[in-house]
Design an enzyme around this catalytic site. Structure first.
Site, PDB file in Angstrom:
ATOM      1  N   ASP A  68      -0.970   2.740   3.016  1.00 38.95           N
ATOM      2  CA  ASP A  68      -1.155   2.306   1.634  1.00 38.95           C
ATOM      3  C   ASP A  68      -2.510   2.752   1.103  1.00 38.95           C
ATOM      4  O   ASP A  68      -3.422   3.079   1.869  1.00 38.95           O
ATOM      5  CB  ASP A  68      -0.996   0.796   1.509  1.00 38.95           C
ATOM      6  CG  ASP A  68      -2.065   0.025   2.268  1.00 38.95           C
ATOM      7  OD1 ASP A  68      -2.401   0.444   3.390  1.00 38.95           O
ATOM      8  OD2 ASP A  68      -2.563  -0.990   1.749  1.00 38.95           O
ATOM      9  N   GLU A 119      -2.729  -2.699   4.186  1.00 37.30           N
ATOM     10  CA  GLU A 119      -4.100  -2.844   4.677  1.00 37.30           C
ATOM     11  C   GLU A 119      -5.063  -3.064   3.530  1.00 37.30           C
ATOM     12  O   GLU A 119      -6.076  -3.774   3.688  1.00 37.30           O
ATOM     13  CB  GLU A 119      -4.503  -1.597   5.482  1.00 37.30           C
ATOM     14  CG  GLU A 119      -5.791  -1.752   6.290  1.00 37.30           C
ATOM     15  CD  GLU A 119      -7.061  -1.398   5.521  1.00 37.30           C
ATOM     16  OE1 GLU A 119      -8.161  -1.685   6.039  1.00 37.30           O
ATOM     17  OE2 GLU A 119      -6.951  -0.839   4.398  1.00 37.30           O
TER      18      GLU A 119
END
Length: 356
Positions: A68, A119
């Site tokens: 991400d 994350e």
């Protein structure tokens, strides 16, 4: 060192697919397909992570990077030796290097590459899910360190949401507005956190910042304000105690109702630079013509979650300059990407010497 055309296509293709945190699905499916083409046993796990396993053996190495990114579209392109685009450094470059290096199988070593989701969100759902799985022998977290450096420590993080509410008052009434009350509370919290701020090394210093404020909101009956306060917590300090201290300071606001909620928390973490994994990196970097630097970072990573859960030898590693993280000029040196793949291959080859 120039990467192969296939490895360059891998990192560029991954960067070209937008994957803002909590919207990673397309990039995950794409990476799973690319790993399958390279001979990985590839799938999507229950948290939505891209997972690829390759090789057989008694030694298990996990290479976990996050797939991400933060928001912000940056046109993907190659400028000279650099790949420009959101996520090129943080952290699709390291993740692609993991896949590229693990493609070369090592006898006796089973490698699991994980493209973790969320994350960049307080949830860190991808790493928290993997933390429930059995610990590997070694784990490498994919974060930019530079090809000739490894990260062995991260500060912890605490994010507090502070909500203030009180009965609505006329704008001409005496006394502070709810916005002023919120700012006064922030100043008390900040001043409390500044005790000990004279510590020489920044890594050992507690940082406290006002990350957001929304004030003066009302419906005619109740007026509200909201603060988001973020701490970067050095080793030896308990984020939970900071949350308790902030809540006590909030009690000083008299008739205004204040609710302090923890939005995110990770404890600080430090691993050993003398671990077998750290030594394997030092030898592999030396073998590629470099001299290893060990880094401590003020941010956080999935290491903050996985090291307490697994306790195995662990470092963070990956190509790229972390000063480009989250910036509008994010870019990755292609040559450094290639050198990091070579280093990672060297590390994995040394894992076969350590039969647990």
């Amino acid at each position: 060192m120039k990467p192969s055309e296939a490895d360059l296509a891998l990192v560029r293709g991954l960067v070209e697919i937008p994957s803002v945190s909590r919207r990673e699905g397309e990039a995950v499916e794409w990476l799973v397909a690319r790993m399958a083409e390279r001979g990985f046993r590839a799938s999507v796990d229950d948290a939505g992570n891209a997972v690829g396993e390759i090789g057989e053996g008694t030694v298990h190495v996990v290479l976990l990077g996050h797939i991400d990114t933060v928001p912000g579209e940056i046109p993907v392109r190659i400028e000279g030796d650099e790949l420009v685009g959101r996520g090129a450094v943080d952290a699709k470059g390291p993740l692609a290097a993991f896949v590229a290096a693990a493609t070369q199988r090592v006898a006796g070593v089973r490698v699991t590459v994980i493209g973790a989701v969320e994350e960049e969100s307080p949830t860190s759902a991808g790493a928290r899910h993997r933390a429930t799985q059995p610990a590997p022998d070694w784990c490498v977290i994919g974060e930019p360190s530079g090809w000739d450096a490894v990260t062995i420590a991260y500060k912890g993080r605490l994010t507090l949401d502070v909500a203030l509410s009180r009965e609505a008052r006329h704008g001409a009434s005496p006394g502070p507005t709810v916005a002023e009350e919120a700012l006064a509370l922030w100043e008390r919290v900040r001043d409390s956190a500044s005790v000990g701020a004279t510590v020489a090394r920044s890594f050992e210093r507690l940082d406290c910042r006002l990350e957001g404020i929304d004030a003066g909101i009302g419906d005619g009956l109740v007026e509200r304000a909201r603060l988001r306060i973020g701490y970067r917590v050095p080793p030896g300090m308990d984020p939970g105690e900071l949350a308790v201290a902030a809540a006590r300071l909030a009690e000083q606001n008299g008739g205004t109702r204040i609710v302090v909620t923890t939005q995110g928390r990770e404890d600080p973490v430090r691993t050993q630079r003398t671990s077998p994994l750290a030594r394997a990196f030092a030898r592999a970097i030396a073998g590629s013509g470099g001299q290893t630097t060990f880094k401590e970072k003020s941010g956080t990573s999935d290491m903050n979650i996985l090291f307490p859960a697994w306790g195995c030898p662990m470092v963070a590693y990956g190509p790229g300059d972390s000063r480009y993280d989250h910036t509008p000029i994010e870019r990755l040196s292609i040559a450094e990407f290639g050198r990091s793949i070579d280093v990672l291959k060297g590390v994995l080859s040394r894992a076969s010497d350590r039969i647990i």
